[in-house]
Enzyme design. Structure first.
Site, PDB file in Angstrom:
ATOM      1  N   THR A 114      55.718   9.225   8.705  1.00  0.00           N
ATOM      2  CA  THR A 114      55.923   7.941   9.397  1.00  0.00           C
ATOM      3  C   THR A 114      56.686   8.131  10.705  1.00  0.00           C
ATOM      4  O   THR A 114      56.262   7.668  11.770  1.00  0.00           O
ATOM      5  CB  THR A 114      56.726   6.989   8.475  1.00  0.00           C
ATOM      6  N   VAL A 115      57.826   8.805  10.641  1.00  0.00           N
ATOM      7  CA  VAL A 115      58.660   8.947  11.840  1.00  0.00           C
ATOM      8  C   VAL A 115      58.081  10.013  12.775  1.00  0.00           C
ATOM      9  O   VAL A 115      58.023   9.819  13.997  1.00  0.00           O
ATOM     10  CB  VAL A 115      60.126   9.283  11.462  1.00  0.00           C
TER      11      VAL A 115
ATOM     12  N   LYS B  91      69.452  11.921   6.418  1.00  0.00           N
ATOM     13  CA  LYS B  91      70.820  11.515   6.034  1.00  0.00           C
ATOM     14  C   LYS B  91      71.374  12.361   4.897  1.00  0.00           C
ATOM     15  O   LYS B  91      72.551  12.691   4.892  1.00  0.00           O
ATOM     16  CB  LYS B  91      70.888  10.033   5.674  1.00  0.00           C
TER      17      LYS B  91
ATOM     18  N   GLY C  44      68.774   3.763  11.305  1.00  0.00           N
ATOM     19  CA  GLY C  44      67.473   3.910  11.972  1.00  0.00           C
ATOM     20  C   GLY C  44      67.559   3.787  13.477  1.00  0.00           C
ATOM     21  O   GLY C  44      68.104   4.661  14.151  1.00  0.00           O
TER      22      GLY C  44
ATOM     23  N   GLY D 212      57.009  -3.570   0.418  1.00  0.00           N
ATOM     24  CA  GLY D 212      57.279  -2.250   0.993  1.00  0.00           C
ATOM     25  C   GLY D 212      58.707  -2.073   1.463  1.00  0.00           C
ATOM     26  O   GLY D 212      59.025  -1.108   2.154  1.00  0.00           O
TER      27      GLY D 212
ATOM     28  N   GLU E 128      61.457   1.096  -2.783  1.00  0.00           N
ATOM     29  CA  GLU E 128      60.603   2.081  -3.450  1.00  0.00           C
ATOM     30  C   GLU E 128      60.433   1.709  -4.917  1.00  0.00           C
ATOM     31  O   GLU E 128      61.178   0.880  -5.453  1.00  0.00           O
ATOM     32  CB  GLU E 128      61.252   3.459  -3.346  1.00  0.00           C
TER      33      GLU E 128
ATOM     34  N   ASP F 212      72.412   5.664  -1.324  1.00  0.00           N
ATOM     35  CA  ASP F 212      71.920   5.761   0.055  1.00  0.00           C
ATOM     36  C   ASP F 212      73.017   5.338   1.043  1.00  0.00           C
ATOM     37  O   ASP F 212      73.294   6.041   2.017  1.00  0.00           O
ATOM     38  CB  ASP F 212      70.682   4.858   0.203  1.00  0.00           C
TER      39      ASP F 212
ATOM     40  N   LYS G 185      75.247   7.410   4.116  1.00  0.00           N
ATOM     41  CA  LYS G 185      75.339   6.968   5.516  1.00  0.00           C
ATOM     42  C   LYS G 185      76.794   6.733   5.920  1.00  0.00           C
ATOM     43  O   LYS G 185      77.188   7.040   7.047  1.00  0.00           O
ATOM     44  CB  LYS G 185      74.517   5.696   5.700  1.00  0.00           C
TER      45      LYS G 185
HETATM   46  N1  LIG Z   1      60.882   5.932   7.642  1.00  0.00           N
HETATM   47  C1  LIG Z   1      62.024   5.376   8.042  1.00  0.00           C
HETATM   48  O1  LIG Z   1      62.113   4.152   8.257  1.00  0.00           O
HETATM   49  C2  LIG Z   1      63.242   6.223   8.240  1.00  0.00           C
HETATM   50  C3  LIG Z   1      64.427   5.616   8.732  1.00  0.00           C
HETATM   51  C4  LIG Z   1      65.551   6.415   8.959  1.00  0.00           C
HETATM   52  C5  LIG Z   1      65.502   7.761   8.658  1.00  0.00           C
HETATM   53  N2  LIG Z   1      64.343   8.316   8.131  1.00  0.00           N
HETATM   54  C6  LIG Z   1      64.359   9.722   7.818  1.00  0.00           C
HETATM   55  O2  LIG Z   1      63.365  10.382   8.583  1.00  0.00           O
HETATM   56  C7  LIG Z   1      62.869  11.509   7.856  1.00  0.00           C
HETATM   57  C8  LIG Z   1      61.346  11.396   7.776  1.00  0.00           C
HETATM   58  O3  LIG Z   1      61.040  10.185   7.111  1.00  0.00           O
HETATM   59  P1  LIG Z   1      59.538   9.639   7.034  1.00  0.00           P
HETATM   60  O4  LIG Z   1      59.662   8.208   6.643  1.00  0.00           O
HETATM   61  O5  LIG Z   1      58.784   9.999   8.259  1.00  0.00           O
HETATM   62  O6  LIG Z   1      58.999  10.483   5.788  1.00  0.00           O
HETATM   63  P2  LIG Z   1      57.470  10.733   5.387  1.00  0.00           P
HETATM   64  O7  LIG Z   1      56.608   9.645   5.901  1.00  0.00           O
HETATM   65  O8  LIG Z   1      57.455  11.023   3.934  1.00  0.00           O
HETATM   66  O9  LIG Z   1      57.092  12.064   6.192  1.00  0.00           O
HETATM   67  C9  LIG Z   1      57.547  13.340   5.826  1.00  0.00           C
HETATM   68  C10 LIG Z   1      56.509  14.342   6.310  1.00  0.00           C
HETATM   69  O10 LIG Z   1      57.009  15.634   6.063  1.00  0.00           O
HETATM   70  C11 LIG Z   1      56.023  16.383   5.376  1.00  0.00           C
HETATM   71  N3  LIG Z   1      56.663  17.350   4.508  1.00  0.00           N
HETATM   72  C12 LIG Z   1      57.402  17.095   3.403  1.00  0.00           C
HETATM   73  N4  LIG Z   1      57.858  18.243   2.864  1.00  0.00           N
HETATM   74  C13 LIG Z   1      57.383  19.236   3.659  1.00  0.00           C
HETATM   75  C14 LIG Z   1      57.500  20.650   3.619  1.00  0.00           C
HETATM   76  N5  LIG Z   1      58.195  21.257   2.650  1.00  0.00           N
HETATM   77  N6  LIG Z   1      56.895  21.365   4.581  1.00  0.00           N
HETATM   78  C15 LIG Z   1      56.178  20.754   5.548  1.00  0.00           C
HETATM   79  N7  LIG Z   1      56.018  19.429   5.646  1.00  0.00           N
HETATM   80  C16 LIG Z   1      56.622  18.674   4.696  1.00  0.00           C
HETATM   81  C17 LIG Z   1      55.238  15.357   4.590  1.00  0.00           C
HETATM   82  O11 LIG Z   1      53.954  15.850   4.271  1.00  0.00           O
HETATM   83  P3  LIG Z   1      53.042  15.172   3.126  1.00  0.00           P
HETATM   84  O12 LIG Z   1      52.194  14.188   3.853  1.00  0.00           O
HETATM   85  O13 LIG Z   1      52.304  16.291   2.526  1.00  0.00           O
HETATM   86  O14 LIG Z   1      53.971  14.529   2.127  1.00  0.00           O
HETATM   87  C18 LIG Z   1      55.186  14.207   5.573  1.00  0.00           C
HETATM   88  O15 LIG Z   1      54.121  14.325   6.481  1.00  0.00           O
HETATM   89  C19 LIG Z   1      63.592  11.493   6.501  1.00  0.00           C
HETATM   90  O16 LIG Z   1      64.711  12.320   6.553  1.00  0.00           O
HETATM   91  C20 LIG Z   1      64.011  10.037   6.380  1.00  0.00           C
HETATM   92  O17 LIG Z   1      65.136   9.851   5.517  1.00  0.00           O
HETATM   93  C21 LIG Z   1      63.233   7.577   7.931  1.00  0.00           C
END
Ligand SMILES: NC(=O)c1ccc[n+]([C@@H]2O[C@H](COP(=O)([O-])OP(=O)(O)OC[C@H]3O[C@@H](n4cnc5c(N)ncnc54)[C@H](OP(=O)(O)O)[C@@H]3O)[C@@H](O)[C@H]2O)c1
Length: 435
Positions: free
Chosen positions: A29-30, A114, A143, A196, A199, A210, A214
């Site tokens: 997502t990010v 985090k 965020g 959404g 979780e 969580d 933070k």
């Molecule tokens: N989303 C938010 O609103 C938000 C807000 C603040 C902070 N964050 C932080 O931002 C970070 C990313 O969040 P996200 O929401 O983007 O998560 P996400 O959508 O789950 O994306 C994570 C990505 O990393 C890949 N991945 C996971 N393990 C891996 C590994 N061992 N080797 C290579 N690739 C790997 C995943 O691949 P797969 O597709 O195979 O699973 C996925 O594409 C996290 O630390 C989260 O806490 C997110």
């Protein structure tokens, strides 16, 4: 027409015209939103060179420039010429090894992780400093709300002594839904999951895990304290009932999950959990899944930061802002160093002195109030008010006692004694009242 170097992602680069090469690890997502912002900016200062994800083939996107290398081999990224690694896979393993590996290879790191920063932030900052690199984590708390950059730069001239925030959008969504619709907790949780905002297993959010991670990061950046997240008491919001909002309203309040840290000499008073807050206060007015952070400084007084605490685009803005900051410092030449930060390890305490809200659910019978008053008096605790709304079933009657300010540690033995009373049909709900 502004030229490309004066675009929103451009900046003065007196020492070098070479772009900062960026490797993205984690294209979820990010990660996708970061790549999109970088692509749409047309910046010559920041150039995306690598995208790394497990099973990367299924991740490829036609809008990503052809020269970007797609790979699932993390080591090849660490061996590449990238200047900055952006870690966006989340979790501790293998994120920790990747970040350490990047810093040891002399690459600066930007992360939104985090868990990683809450547990290993101080060590990783030192590692970065030893290798002359930078570690930025502006997206790891709240965020897209730029509170961490503000703590590390805009407010570093002050001496901060307090930080408090609504740091978990899931809890705030659920509590503000119970407040507005007077629905049970379980229904508000189901609704949050369907939309959404929560979780399937939302325990980390609901039980405060969580938010306290933070809070530990905010305390590191703003109060220069090393805090193990587990050392901060976390209270769950699962025990909040719709009737608590009725009684809170009678007191001019509402209920929010508040994370707070107050530094007094070498002690950090810290706590995460539901609290009564005045309905008209900044905290009381935060609805749905927004985040709010308030800071208190010796010289600058109070500051407030409000906005979207999650979501791909707002979080990616925080990541790209960190990238611009890192790239600017790298362009300043070899003298530039990452900020290791002076951190110390405080004693952690949850012994706040506040007024309290005690809510009981009892099987009605004569003498209940007298018995509770007797226990409170025996522990030298002063009652401020007793509230009982009419019309409830006598077999499950909710009523509230508020207490004048006292320390948490004085209240606990009284609560322990009350837990054994035979008319009580649920454990007493005990919430701090923040004024
Ligand atoms: N989303 C938010 O609103 C938000 C807000 C603040 C902070 N964050 C932080 O931002 C970070 C990313 O969040 P996200 O929401 O983007 O998560 P996400 O959508 O789950 O994306 C994570 C990505 O990393 C890949 N991945 C996971 N393990 C891996 C590994 N061992 N080797 C290579 N690739 C790997 C995943 O691949 P797969 O597709 O195979 O699973 C996925 O594409 C996290 O630390 C989260 O806490 C997110």
């Amino acid at each position: 027409m502004p030229d490309k170097d004066s675009n929103p992602l451009g900046f003065a680069n007196p020492h070098s015209s070479a772009p900062c090469r960026i490797a993205l690890i984690g294209f979820g997502t990010v990660g996708r939103a970061v790549a999109k912002i970088l692509g749409e900016s047309g910046s010559r200062a920041l150039r995306l060179t690598h995208i790394c994800n497990r099973n990367v083939e299924r991740k490829k996107q036609p809008w990503v420039p052809n020269e970007v290398v797609w790979t699932d081999d993390v080591q090849s990224v660490l061996n590449s010429e990238a200047d900055v690694v952006v870690e966006l896979i989340g979790g501790l393993d293998p994120a920790e090894q990747i970040v350490r590996g990047a810093l040891e290879a002399g690459k600066s790191v930007v992360t939104a992780n985090k868990q990683l920063i809450a547990r290993h932030g101080p060590d990783l900052l030192q590692l970065a400093a030893r290798h002359g690199c930078q570690l930025e984590f502006g997206a790891s708390v709240a965020g897209g709300v730029p509170v961490l950059p503000a703590l590390r730069t805009g407010l570093c001239g002050d001496r901060l002594h307090g930080i408090a925030g609504i740091l978990n959008g899931t809890c705030n969504y659920i509590l503000s839904r119970i407040e507005s619709a007077r629905i049970p907790f379980s229904e508000a949780l189901e609704e949050a999951q369907a939309r959404g905002y929560a979780e399937a297993d939302a325990s980390e959010d609901l039980d405060g895990g969580d938010a306290r991670a933070k809070l530990a990061i905010l305390a590191l950046a703003g109060l220069h304290t090393r805090v193990a997240p587990e050392s901060v008491r976390a209270r769950s919001i699962r025990t909040i009932d719709a009737v608590d909002f009725d009684y809170a309203a009678e007191l001019g309040c509402t209920i929010r999950q508040i994370s707070r840290a107050d530094l007094k000499a070498d002690t950090l008073f810290a706590d995460v959990g539901p609290c009564l807050v005045p309905a008209g206060s900044p905290f009381g007015r935060v609805l749905r899944n927004l985040n709010l952070v308030l800071t208190s400084g010796q010289y600058g007084g109070d500051m407030a930061f409000l906005g979207a605490g999650a979501g791909g685009d707002p979080t990616a803005v925080a990541v790209v802002s960190d990238l611009m900051f890192v790239a600017e410092r790298l362009s300043a030449g070899p003298g530039a160093r990452g900020v290791a930060g002076r951190v110390f390890t405080p004693t952690i305490s949850n012994d706040f002195e506040t007024p309290w809200y005690l809510r009981f659910f009892v099987r009605d019978q004569p003498g209940i109030l007298a018995r509770l008053a007797e226990i409170l008096a025996a522990h030298r605790l002063n009652i401020d008010a007793v509230l009982q709304k009419p019309g409830f079933d006598k077999a499950a009657l909710p009523f509230v006692i508020t207490l004048e300010p006292c320390r948490d540690s004085l209240l606990r033995p009284a609560l322990e004694q009350m837990s054994g009373l035979n008319f009580s049909i649920r454990p007493c709900l005990c919430l701090p009242i923040l004024r």
